[in-house]
Motif scaffolding. Structure first.
Motif, short mmCIF file in Angstrom:
data_model
loop_
_atom_site.label_atom_id
_atom_site.label_comp_id
_atom_site.label_asym_id
_atom_site.label_seq_id
_atom_site.Cartn_x
_atom_site.Cartn_y
_atom_site.Cartn_z
N GLY A 1 -62.64 -18.66 23.50
CA GLY A 1 -62.10 -17.34 23.76
C GLY A 1 -61.21 -17.20 24.97
O GLY A 1 -60.78 -16.10 25.31
N VAL A 2 -60.89 -18.31 25.67
CA VAL A 2 -60.07 -18.19 26.88
C VAL A 2 -58.59 -18.01 26.58
O VAL A 2 -57.80 -17.70 27.48
CB VAL A 2 -60.26 -19.42 27.82
N GLY A 3 -58.19 -18.23 25.33
CA GLY A 3 -56.79 -18.01 24.98
C GLY A 3 -56.02 -19.27 24.66
O GLY A 3 -54.80 -19.33 24.81
N LYS A 4 -56.72 -20.29 24.17
CA LYS A 4 -56.05 -21.56 23.86
C LYS A 4 -55.02 -21.38 22.73
O LYS A 4 -53.93 -21.95 22.80
CB LYS A 4 -57.09 -22.63 23.49
N SER A 5 -55.37 -20.61 21.72
CA SER A 5 -54.44 -20.39 20.60
C SER A 5 -53.18 -19.70 21.06
O SER A 5 -52.06 -20.08 20.66
CB SER A 5 -55.12 -19.56 19.51
N MET A 6 -53.34 -18.69 21.92
CA MET A 6 -52.18 -17.95 22.42
C MET A 6 -51.27 -18.86 23.24
O MET A 6 -50.04 -18.82 23.11
CB MET A 6 -52.64 -16.78 23.28
N LEU A 7 -51.86 -19.71 24.07
CA LEU A 7 -51.05 -20.61 24.90
C LEU A 7 -50.36 -21.66 24.04
O LEU A 7 -49.25 -22.10 24.35
CB LEU A 7 -51.93 -21.27 25.96
N ALA A 8 -51.02 -22.10 22.96
CA ALA A 8 -50.38 -23.05 22.05
C ALA A 8 -49.14 -22.42 21.41
O ALA A 8 -48.10 -23.07 21.26
CB ALA A 8 -51.37 -23.49 20.98
N ARG A 9 -49.26 -21.13 21.06
CA ARG A 9 -48.10 -20.42 20.50
C ARG A 9 -47.00 -20.27 21.56
O ARG A 9 -45.81 -20.36 21.24
CB ARG A 9 -48.52 -19.05 19.98
N ASN A 10 -47.41 -20.01 22.80
CA ASN A 10 -46.42 -19.93 23.88
C ASN A 10 -45.66 -21.24 24.01
O ASN A 10 -44.43 -21.25 24.17
CB ASN A 10 -47.12 -19.60 25.20
N LEU A 11 -46.39 -22.34 23.96
CA LEU A 11 -45.75 -23.66 24.06
C LEU A 11 -44.74 -23.85 22.94
O LEU A 11 -43.62 -24.34 23.16
CB LEU A 11 -46.83 -24.75 24.02
N HIS A 12 -45.12 -23.46 21.73
CA HIS A 12 -44.21 -23.57 20.58
C HIS A 12 -42.97 -22.70 20.79
O HIS A 12 -41.84 -23.13 20.50
CB HIS A 12 -44.95 -23.14 19.31
N THR A 13 -43.17 -21.49 21.31
CA THR A 13 -42.06 -20.55 21.52
C THR A 13 -41.11 -21.05 22.60
O THR A 13 -39.89 -20.85 22.50
CB THR A 13 -42.60 -19.16 21.91
N TYR A 14 -41.64 -21.70 23.63
CA TYR A 14 -40.80 -22.19 24.72
C TYR A 14 -39.90 -23.34 24.28
O TYR A 14 -38.82 -23.55 24.85
CB TYR A 14 -41.66 -22.68 25.89
N GLY A 15 -40.35 -24.12 23.30
CA GLY A 15 -39.66 -25.37 22.97
C GLY A 15 -38.54 -25.23 21.95
O GLY A 15 -38.27 -24.15 21.42
N VAL B 1 -42.92 -28.93 29.76
CA VAL B 1 -43.11 -29.94 28.73
C VAL B 1 -42.76 -29.42 27.34
O VAL B 1 -42.94 -30.14 26.35
CB VAL B 1 -44.57 -30.46 28.74
N ALA B 2 -42.25 -28.19 27.25
CA ALA B 2 -42.03 -27.56 25.95
C ALA B 2 -41.09 -28.34 25.05
O ALA B 2 -41.31 -28.42 23.84
CB ALA B 2 -41.52 -26.13 26.15
N ASN B 3 -40.05 -28.92 25.61
CA ASN B 3 -39.05 -29.61 24.79
C ASN B 3 -39.37 -31.08 24.56
O ASN B 3 -38.63 -31.77 23.87
CB ASN B 3 -37.66 -29.47 25.43
N ALA B 4 -40.46 -31.55 25.16
CA ALA B 4 -40.89 -32.92 24.91
C ALA B 4 -41.86 -32.91 23.72
O ALA B 4 -42.40 -31.87 23.36
CB ALA B 4 -41.58 -33.49 26.14
N ASP B 5 -42.05 -34.06 23.11
CA ASP B 5 -42.95 -34.13 21.96
C ASP B 5 -44.31 -34.70 22.32
O ASP B 5 -45.11 -35.02 21.44
CB ASP B 5 -42.33 -34.98 20.85
#
Length: 461
Positions: free
Chosen positions: A175-189, A161-165
Protein backbone atom coordinates in the motif's frame (compact mmCIF):
# COMPACT_ATOMS: atom_id res chain seq x y z
CA UNK A 1 -41.46 49.21 39.09
CA UNK A 2 -39.26 52.27 39.58
CA UNK A 3 -38.40 54.73 36.83
CA UNK A 4 -34.83 53.37 36.86
CA UNK A 5 -36.11 49.82 36.30
CA UNK A 6 -38.35 50.95 33.44
CA UNK A 7 -35.47 52.78 31.76
CA UNK A 8 -33.16 49.79 32.22
CA UNK A 9 -35.74 47.42 30.74
CA UNK A 10 -36.24 49.69 27.71
CA UNK A 11 -32.49 49.93 27.19
CA UNK A 12 -32.21 46.12 27.18
CA UNK A 13 -35.24 45.62 24.89
CA UNK A 14 -34.07 48.21 22.34
CA UNK A 15 -30.39 47.22 22.43
CA UNK A 16 -28.76 45.62 19.42
CA UNK A 17 -26.89 43.35 21.83
CA UNK A 18 -28.23 40.11 23.29
CA UNK A 19 -28.34 40.93 27.02
CA UNK A 20 -29.54 39.07 30.10
CA UNK A 21 -29.26 40.17 33.75
CA UNK A 22 -29.74 37.80 36.69
CA UNK A 23 -29.65 38.11 40.45
CA UNK A 24 -27.16 36.43 42.79
CA UNK A 25 -29.11 33.14 42.57
CA UNK A 26 -29.16 32.99 38.77
CA UNK A 27 -32.80 34.09 38.44
CA UNK A 28 -33.36 36.13 35.25
CA UNK A 29 -34.45 39.70 36.01
CA UNK A 30 -34.06 41.37 32.62
CA UNK A 31 -33.56 39.97 29.13
CA UNK A 32 -34.44 40.66 25.51
CA UNK A 33 -36.02 38.27 23.03
CA UNK A 34 -33.04 38.38 20.65
CA UNK A 35 -30.93 36.78 23.35
CA UNK A 36 -33.02 33.60 23.18
CA UNK A 37 -33.62 33.49 19.44
CA UNK A 38 -29.94 32.77 18.82
CA UNK A 39 -30.23 29.75 21.15
CA UNK A 40 -33.10 28.40 19.02
CA UNK A 41 -35.20 28.48 22.20
CA UNK A 42 -38.99 28.58 22.06
CA UNK A 43 -40.45 32.12 22.29
CA UNK A 44 -41.56 32.68 25.91
CA UNK A 45 -41.08 35.02 28.84
CA UNK A 46 -37.83 33.95 30.50
CA UNK A 47 -38.12 36.52 33.32
CA UNK A 48 -38.03 34.61 36.61
CA UNK A 49 -36.43 31.49 35.10
CA UNK A 50 -33.32 29.97 36.69
CA UNK A 51 -30.23 29.70 34.49
CA UNK A 52 -29.37 26.47 36.33
CA UNK A 53 -32.69 24.97 35.27
CA UNK A 54 -32.20 26.15 31.67
CA UNK A 55 -28.77 24.56 31.72
CA UNK A 56 -30.24 21.21 32.82
CA UNK A 57 -32.82 21.48 30.01
CA UNK A 58 -30.02 21.96 27.49
CA UNK A 59 -31.13 25.46 26.48
CA UNK A 60 -27.87 26.95 27.77
CA UNK A 61 -24.95 24.61 27.13
CA UNK A 62 -23.38 25.57 29.46
CA UNK A 63 -24.72 28.63 31.29
CA UNK A 64 -22.22 31.49 31.39
CA UNK A 65 -24.04 33.03 34.36
CA UNK A 66 -23.70 29.80 36.34
CA UNK A 67 -19.97 29.83 35.59
CA UNK A 68 -19.62 33.43 36.83
CA UNK A 69 -21.57 32.72 40.03
CA UNK A 70 -19.19 29.81 40.65
CA UNK A 71 -15.90 31.51 39.71
CA UNK A 72 -16.85 35.05 40.83
CA UNK A 73 -14.96 36.78 38.02
CA UNK A 74 -15.67 37.81 34.39
CA UNK A 75 -15.86 34.77 32.11
CA UNK A 76 -16.00 34.09 28.39
CA UNK A 77 -17.01 30.72 26.89
CA UNK A 78 -18.20 29.19 23.61
CA UNK A 79 -21.60 27.48 23.68
CA UNK A 80 -23.31 25.01 21.34
CA UNK A 81 -27.06 25.13 20.73
CA UNK A 82 -29.27 22.11 20.05
CA UNK A 83 -29.14 22.89 16.32
CA UNK A 84 -25.39 23.24 16.17
CA UNK A 85 -25.00 27.02 16.45
CA UNK A 86 -21.83 28.33 18.08
CA UNK A 87 -22.38 31.19 20.55
CA UNK A 88 -19.66 33.32 22.14
CA UNK A 89 -20.99 34.29 25.58
CA UNK A 90 -19.40 36.81 27.97
CA UNK A 91 -20.59 37.63 31.50
CA UNK A 92 -19.56 40.06 34.22
CA UNK A 93 -20.40 39.97 37.96
CA UNK A 94 -21.57 43.07 39.85
CA UNK A 95 -20.56 43.18 43.51
CA UNK A 96 -21.96 45.02 46.50
CA UNK A 97 -19.79 46.93 49.00
CA UNK A 98 -19.13 43.78 51.02
CA UNK A 99 -17.87 41.88 47.94
CA UNK A 100 -20.91 39.71 47.36
CA UNK A 101 -22.41 39.20 43.88
CA UNK A 102 -25.73 40.98 43.45
CA UNK A 103 -26.11 40.82 39.65
CA UNK A 104 -24.60 39.06 36.62
CA UNK A 105 -24.78 40.68 33.17
CA UNK A 106 -24.24 38.41 30.16
CA UNK A 107 -23.88 39.08 26.43
CA UNK A 108 -24.21 36.55 23.61
CA UNK A 109 -22.95 36.76 20.01
CA UNK A 110 -23.74 34.20 17.31
CA UNK A 111 -20.36 32.97 16.01
CA UNK A 112 -21.68 30.17 13.77
CA UNK A 113 -20.93 31.87 10.46
CA UNK A 114 -17.52 33.01 11.68
CA UNK A 115 -16.70 29.46 12.82
CA UNK A 116 -17.82 28.06 9.47
CA UNK A 117 -15.74 30.66 7.68
CA UNK A 118 -12.76 29.69 9.82
CA UNK A 119 -13.20 26.04 8.88
CA UNK A 120 -13.51 27.01 5.23
CA UNK A 121 -10.41 29.16 5.54
CA UNK A 122 -8.45 26.26 7.02
CA UNK A 123 -9.64 24.00 4.20
CA UNK A 124 -8.67 26.64 1.65
CA UNK A 125 -5.29 27.13 3.28
CA UNK A 126 -4.51 23.41 3.06
CA UNK A 127 -5.62 23.34 -0.57
CA UNK A 128 -3.49 26.36 -1.38
CA UNK A 129 -0.46 24.64 0.12
CA UNK A 130 -1.12 21.66 -2.12
CA UNK A 131 -1.60 23.88 -5.17
CA UNK A 132 1.53 25.84 -4.32
CA UNK A 133 3.53 22.64 -4.27
CA UNK A 134 2.13 21.62 -7.66
CA UNK A 135 2.85 25.06 -9.14
CA UNK A 136 6.41 24.95 -7.84
CA UNK A 137 6.80 21.54 -9.44
CA UNK A 138 5.56 22.85 -12.79
CA UNK A 139 7.91 25.82 -12.58
CA UNK A 140 10.81 23.49 -11.96
CA UNK A 141 11.46 24.71 -8.44
CA UNK A 142 10.92 21.22 -7.08
CA UNK A 143 11.40 17.81 -8.58
CA UNK A 144 8.23 16.37 -7.05
CA UNK A 145 4.90 17.06 -5.41
CA UNK A 146 5.97 15.11 -2.33
CA UNK A 147 7.22 17.02 0.70
CA UNK A 148 9.36 14.29 2.28
CA UNK A 149 13.00 14.21 1.23
CA UNK A 150 12.85 10.43 0.81
CA UNK A 151 10.06 10.57 -1.77
CA UNK A 152 11.60 13.55 -3.55
CA UNK A 153 14.83 11.58 -3.91
CA UNK A 154 12.95 8.51 -5.18
CA UNK A 155 11.24 10.49 -7.94
CA UNK A 156 14.51 12.13 -8.91
CA UNK A 157 16.03 8.64 -9.26
CA UNK A 158 13.07 7.45 -11.37
CA UNK A 159 13.41 10.46 -13.66
CA UNK A 160 17.14 9.83 -14.10
CA UNK A 161 16.70 6.17 -15.09
CA UNK A 162 13.42 6.58 -16.99
CA UNK A 163 14.94 6.39 -20.47
CA UNK A 164 17.21 3.45 -19.64
CA UNK A 165 15.98 -0.12 -19.92
CA UNK A 166 17.58 -1.28 -16.66
CA UNK A 167 15.22 -3.28 -14.45
CA UNK A 168 13.87 -1.47 -11.40
CA UNK A 169 12.99 -3.40 -8.21
CA UNK A 170 10.66 -1.55 -5.83
CA UNK A 171 10.37 -2.76 -2.25
CA UNK A 172 8.24 -1.58 0.64
CA UNK A 173 5.16 -2.39 2.68
CA UNK A 174 1.85 -3.13 1.02
CA UNK A 175 0.00 0.00 0.00
CA UNK A 176 2.93 2.45 -0.05
CA UNK A 177 2.35 3.31 -3.70
CA UNK A 178 4.60 0.99 -5.69
CA UNK A 179 2.10 0.70 -8.55
CA UNK A 180 1.75 4.47 -8.81
CA UNK A 181 5.52 4.97 -8.89
CA UNK A 182 5.87 2.27 -11.55
CA UNK A 183 3.38 4.21 -13.68
CA UNK A 184 5.34 7.40 -13.02
CA UNK A 185 8.49 5.68 -14.25
CA UNK A 186 6.68 4.59 -17.42
CA UNK A 187 5.33 8.13 -17.96
CA UNK A 188 8.76 9.73 -17.52
CA UNK A 189 10.44 7.48 -20.10
CA UNK A 190 10.48 7.24 -23.89
CA UNK A 191 8.06 4.25 -23.79
CA UNK A 192 5.24 6.39 -22.37
CA UNK A 193 3.08 6.07 -25.50
CA UNK A 194 3.39 2.28 -25.48
CA UNK A 195 1.45 -0.19 -23.26
CA UNK A 196 1.86 -0.33 -19.48
CA UNK A 197 0.92 -3.88 -18.45
CA UNK A 198 0.44 -4.46 -14.73
CA UNK A 199 0.44 -8.03 -13.41
CA UNK A 200 -0.28 -8.92 -9.79
CA UNK A 201 1.55 -12.22 -9.37
CA UNK A 202 -0.42 -13.11 -6.24
CA UNK A 203 -3.82 -13.10 -7.96
CA UNK A 204 -3.16 -15.49 -10.84
CA UNK A 205 -3.72 -19.19 -10.02
CA UNK A 206 -0.58 -21.32 -10.41
CA UNK A 207 -2.20 -23.62 -12.98
CA UNK A 208 -3.08 -20.61 -15.17
CA UNK A 209 0.09 -18.62 -14.66
CA UNK A 210 2.02 -19.86 -17.69
CA UNK A 211 -0.90 -19.41 -20.10
CA UNK A 212 -1.63 -15.92 -18.76
CA UNK A 213 1.99 -14.79 -18.96
CA UNK A 214 3.09 -16.43 -22.21
CA UNK A 215 -0.22 -16.97 -24.02
CA UNK A 216 -1.15 -20.03 -26.05
CA UNK A 217 -1.87 -21.19 -29.57
CA UNK A 218 -5.32 -22.37 -30.72
CA UNK A 219 -6.26 -25.87 -29.58
CA UNK A 220 -3.49 -26.04 -26.98
CA UNK A 221 -5.80 -27.39 -24.29
CA UNK A 222 -9.45 -27.96 -23.49
CA UNK A 223 -11.20 -24.62 -23.06
CA UNK A 224 -8.59 -22.67 -25.02
CA UNK A 225 -9.85 -19.86 -27.24
CA UNK A 226 -10.26 -20.81 -30.89
CA UNK A 227 -7.71 -18.31 -32.18
CA UNK A 228 -5.30 -18.63 -29.28
CA UNK A 229 -4.46 -15.87 -26.84
CA UNK A 230 -1.78 -13.25 -26.49
CA UNK A 231 0.06 -13.43 -23.17
CA UNK A 232 0.77 -10.49 -20.85
CA UNK A 233 4.44 -10.46 -21.78
CA UNK A 234 3.54 -10.17 -25.46
CA UNK A 235 1.04 -7.39 -24.69
CA UNK A 236 3.86 -5.39 -23.05
CA UNK A 237 5.93 -5.36 -26.27
CA UNK A 238 7.68 -1.98 -26.68
CA UNK A 239 6.16 -0.83 -23.39
CA UNK A 240 6.57 -1.56 -19.68
CA UNK A 241 5.80 -4.82 -17.86
CA UNK A 242 5.12 -4.25 -14.17
CA UNK A 243 5.22 -7.41 -12.07
CA UNK A 244 3.72 -6.58 -8.68
CA UNK A 245 4.14 -8.99 -5.73
CA UNK A 246 6.89 -10.77 -7.63
CA UNK A 247 7.77 -12.63 -4.44
CA UNK A 248 4.66 -14.74 -5.09
CA UNK A 249 5.97 -15.91 -8.47
CA UNK A 250 6.15 -19.74 -8.59
CA UNK A 251 9.68 -21.17 -8.91
CA UNK A 252 8.88 -22.76 -12.27
CA UNK A 253 7.73 -19.41 -13.63
CA UNK A 254 10.82 -17.71 -12.18
CA UNK A 255 13.02 -19.84 -14.42
CA UNK A 256 10.94 -19.02 -17.52
CA UNK A 257 10.86 -15.32 -16.70
CA UNK A 258 14.64 -15.32 -16.28
CA UNK A 259 15.02 -16.84 -19.74
CA UNK A 260 12.78 -14.17 -21.28
CA UNK A 261 14.80 -11.43 -19.58
CA UNK A 262 18.08 -12.88 -20.83
CA UNK A 263 17.08 -13.77 -24.38
CA UNK A 264 14.16 -11.38 -25.02
CA UNK A 265 12.34 -14.33 -26.58
CA UNK A 266 9.45 -16.53 -25.51
CA UNK A 267 7.21 -19.29 -26.86
CA UNK A 268 3.45 -19.60 -26.44
CA UNK A 269 1.98 -22.77 -24.95
CA UNK A 270 1.33 -25.26 -27.74
CA UNK A 271 3.47 -23.29 -30.17
CA UNK A 272 6.77 -24.08 -31.84
CA UNK A 273 7.76 -20.60 -32.89
CA UNK A 274 9.74 -18.18 -30.74
CA UNK A 275 8.52 -14.60 -30.50
CA UNK A 276 10.89 -11.68 -29.91
CA UNK A 277 9.79 -9.19 -27.29
CA UNK A 278 11.12 -5.85 -26.09
CA UNK A 279 9.87 -4.36 -22.85
CA UNK A 280 11.03 -2.47 -19.77
CA UNK A 281 10.63 -4.60 -16.62
CA UNK A 282 9.63 -3.10 -13.29
CA UNK A 283 9.12 -5.44 -10.34
CA UNK A 284 7.75 -4.81 -6.86
CA UNK A 285 7.39 -6.77 -3.63
CA UNK A 286 6.66 -6.34 0.06
CA UNK A 287 8.76 -9.38 0.90
CA UNK A 288 12.47 -9.72 1.70
CA UNK A 289 13.75 -11.41 -1.46
CA UNK A 290 17.23 -11.93 0.01
CA UNK A 291 15.77 -14.05 2.80
CA UNK A 292 13.63 -15.90 0.27
CA UNK A 293 16.79 -16.66 -1.71
CA UNK A 294 18.45 -18.04 1.43
CA UNK A 295 15.42 -20.28 2.06
CA UNK A 296 15.40 -21.50 -1.55
CA UNK A 297 12.07 -19.82 -2.26
CA UNK A 298 13.43 -17.39 -4.85
CA UNK A 299 16.07 -17.91 -7.54
CA UNK A 300 19.37 -16.15 -6.86
CA UNK A 301 20.06 -15.51 -10.57
CA UNK A 302 16.61 -13.93 -11.04
CA UNK A 303 17.12 -11.80 -7.92
CA UNK A 304 20.36 -10.40 -9.35
CA UNK A 305 18.64 -9.79 -12.70
CA UNK A 306 15.83 -7.84 -10.97
CA UNK A 307 17.92 -5.95 -8.43
CA UNK A 308 19.70 -3.70 -10.94
CA UNK A 309 18.15 -0.46 -9.63
CA UNK A 310 16.72 -1.14 -6.16
CA UNK A 311 14.31 1.46 -4.76
CA UNK A 312 12.89 1.14 -1.26
CA UNK A 313 9.68 3.11 -0.62
CA UNK A 314 9.25 4.08 3.05
CA UNK A 315 5.94 3.58 4.83
CA UNK A 316 3.61 6.54 5.22
CA UNK A 317 4.23 6.75 8.99
CA UNK A 318 7.93 7.29 8.21
CA UNK A 319 7.22 10.24 5.88
CA UNK A 320 4.58 12.19 7.79
CA UNK A 321 5.26 15.32 5.73
CA UNK A 322 3.37 13.68 2.84
CA UNK A 323 0.19 12.84 4.80
CA UNK A 324 -1.43 16.28 4.60
CA UNK A 325 -0.75 16.56 0.88
CA UNK A 326 -2.18 13.10 0.22
CA UNK A 327 -5.30 13.84 2.31
CA UNK A 328 -5.94 17.03 0.33
CA UNK A 329 -5.26 15.22 -2.94
CA UNK A 330 -7.72 12.38 -2.31
CA UNK A 331 -10.44 14.61 -0.84
CA UNK A 332 -10.35 16.71 -4.00
CA UNK A 333 -10.01 13.70 -6.32
CA UNK A 334 -12.89 11.72 -4.77
CA UNK A 335 -15.15 14.78 -4.51
CA UNK A 336 -14.61 15.30 -8.22
CA UNK A 337 -15.24 11.61 -8.91
CA UNK A 338 -18.62 11.58 -7.14
CA UNK A 339 -19.52 15.24 -7.83
CA UNK A 340 -19.65 16.14 -4.13
CA UNK A 341 -18.22 18.99 -2.05
CA UNK A 342 -17.51 17.27 1.27
CA UNK A 343 -14.85 18.74 3.56
CA UNK A 344 -12.95 17.49 6.59
CA UNK A 345 -13.45 19.40 9.82
CA UNK A 346 -10.16 20.72 11.20
CA UNK A 347 -10.33 18.33 14.19
CA UNK A 348 -10.90 15.38 11.82
CA UNK A 349 -7.95 16.52 9.74
CA UNK A 350 -5.70 16.68 12.82
CA UNK A 351 -6.65 13.14 13.87
CA UNK A 352 -5.79 11.81 10.40
CA UNK A 353 -2.44 13.58 10.53
CA UNK A 354 -1.59 11.79 13.79
CA UNK A 355 -2.80 8.33 12.70
CA UNK A 356 -0.13 5.67 11.96
CA UNK A 357 -1.66 4.46 8.64
CA UNK A 358 -0.63 0.78 8.83
CA UNK A 359 -2.23 0.30 5.40
CA UNK A 360 -0.25 3.25 4.02
CA UNK A 361 -1.48 5.25 1.01
CA UNK A 362 -4.01 2.60 -0.02
CA UNK A 363 -5.68 2.78 3.40
CA UNK A 364 -5.74 6.59 3.28
CA UNK A 365 -7.37 6.64 -0.14
CA UNK A 366 -9.97 4.03 0.82
CA UNK A 367 -10.82 5.84 4.06
CA UNK A 368 -11.31 9.23 2.36
CA UNK A 369 -13.58 7.61 -0.22
CA UNK A 370 -15.62 5.90 2.51
CA UNK A 371 -15.98 9.14 4.52
CA UNK A 372 -17.10 11.16 1.51
CA UNK A 373 -19.64 8.52 0.43
CA UNK A 374 -21.12 7.74 3.87
CA UNK A 375 -21.12 11.17 5.54
CA UNK A 376 -24.55 12.82 5.50
CA UNK A 377 -23.21 16.30 6.30
CA UNK A 378 -21.05 18.57 4.17
CA UNK A 379 -18.49 18.77 6.99
CA UNK A 380 -16.99 15.43 8.06
CA UNK A 381 -16.62 15.39 11.86
CA UNK A 382 -14.38 13.04 13.89
CA UNK A 383 -17.36 10.92 14.98
CA UNK A 384 -17.52 9.69 11.35
CA UNK A 385 -14.08 8.09 11.73
CA UNK A 386 -13.71 4.37 12.48
CA UNK A 387 -13.08 3.53 16.15
CA UNK A 388 -9.74 2.00 15.15
CA UNK A 389 -8.51 5.44 14.14
CA UNK A 390 -10.05 7.32 17.07
CA UNK A 391 -8.50 4.81 19.44
CA UNK A 392 -5.00 5.45 18.08
CA UNK A 393 -5.28 9.22 17.67
CA UNK A 394 -2.17 10.02 19.68
CA UNK A 395 -0.45 6.64 19.27
CA UNK A 396 -0.07 6.39 23.02
CA UNK A 397 1.22 2.88 23.65
CA UNK A 398 -0.69 2.50 26.90
CA UNK A 399 -4.01 3.51 25.32
CA UNK A 400 -3.54 1.24 22.30
CA UNK A 401 -2.74 -1.70 24.56
CA UNK A 402 -5.85 -0.91 26.64
CA UNK A 403 -8.06 -1.04 23.55
CA UNK A 404 -6.47 -4.30 22.47
CA UNK A 405 -7.09 -5.62 26.00
CA UNK A 406 -10.77 -4.59 25.75
CA UNK A 407 -11.12 -6.65 22.57
CA UNK A 408 -9.40 -9.66 24.11
CA UNK A 409 -11.46 -9.53 27.31
CA UNK A 410 -14.85 -8.83 25.76
CA UNK A 411 -16.28 -10.03 22.43
CA UNK A 412 -19.50 -8.02 22.78
CA UNK A 413 -19.14 -5.14 20.30
CA UNK A 414 -21.46 -2.80 22.24
CA UNK A 415 -19.57 -3.32 25.50
CA UNK A 416 -16.19 -2.79 23.84
CA UNK A 417 -17.41 0.38 22.13
CA UNK A 418 -18.68 1.75 25.46
CA UNK A 419 -15.33 1.05 27.12
CA UNK A 420 -13.47 2.79 24.30
CA UNK A 421 -15.95 5.70 24.47
CA UNK A 422 -15.34 6.03 28.21
CA UNK A 423 -11.58 6.01 27.56
CA UNK A 424 -11.95 8.81 25.00
CA UNK A 425 -14.14 10.86 27.37
CA UNK A 426 -11.58 10.46 30.15
CA UNK A 427 -8.78 11.41 27.77
CA UNK A 428 -10.65 14.51 26.60
CA UNK A 429 -11.10 15.62 30.21
CA UNK A 430 -7.35 15.53 30.71
CA UNK A 431 -6.77 17.76 27.66
CA UNK A 432 -9.70 20.19 27.96
CA UNK A 433 -10.80 22.82 30.46
CA UNK A 434 -14.55 22.83 29.69
CA UNK A 435 -17.26 20.64 28.22
CA UNK A 436 -17.27 22.86 25.14
CA UNK A 437 -13.57 22.22 24.56
CA UNK A 438 -14.23 18.50 25.07
CA UNK A 439 -16.96 18.69 22.41
CA UNK A 440 -14.57 20.36 19.97
CA UNK A 441 -11.83 17.86 20.82
CA UNK A 442 -14.08 14.82 20.31
CA UNK A 443 -16.01 16.22 17.35
CA UNK A 444 -19.42 15.89 19.01
CA UNK A 445 -21.92 18.37 20.43
CA UNK A 446 -21.57 19.81 23.92
CA UNK A 447 -24.89 18.31 25.14
CA UNK A 448 -23.60 14.91 24.00
CA UNK A 449 -20.51 15.45 26.15
CA UNK A 450 -22.69 16.30 29.17
CA UNK A 451 -24.83 13.20 28.62
CA UNK A 452 -21.79 10.95 28.30
CA UNK A 453 -20.21 12.43 31.43
CA UNK A 454 -23.38 11.62 33.33
CA UNK A 455 -23.57 8.18 31.74
CA UNK A 456 -20.06 7.27 32.85
CA UNK A 457 -20.40 9.29 36.09
CA UNK A 458 -17.37 11.42 35.33
CA UNK A 459 -17.15 14.78 37.20
CA UNK A 460 -18.22 17.72 35.02
CA UNK A 461 -15.75 20.51 34.36
Amino acid sequence: MSIADIILEQIIQTSNNNITITDEKGIILYTNNDHWSIYDAEPKNYIGESVFKLQEQGVLTPSITAAVLDKKHPTKIMQHTKRGKIIMSTAYPIFDKSGGIIRVISYAIDQTEISNLQDQYEQLERKLKGYQTEVEELRGKKETHYRSKEMQQILKTLQRVANADATVLMTGESGVGKSMLARNLHTYGNRQKEPFIEVNCSTIPINLFESEMFGYESGSFTGAQKNGKQGLIEQAHNGTLFLDEIGELPLAMQAKLLKVLQEKKFMRIGGNEEHCVDFRLVAATNKDLEKMVQKGEFRLDLYYRLNVIPIHIPSLRDRKEDISLLINHYVELINRKYKTTKKLHSSTYEILLKYRWPGNVRELENLIERLILTSEEAIIWPNSLPSSILGQETINGEEVSLIEQFVIEDHNLKDVMERVEKLMISKAQKHCKSTYEMAEYLGISQPSVVRKLKKYKEPMQ
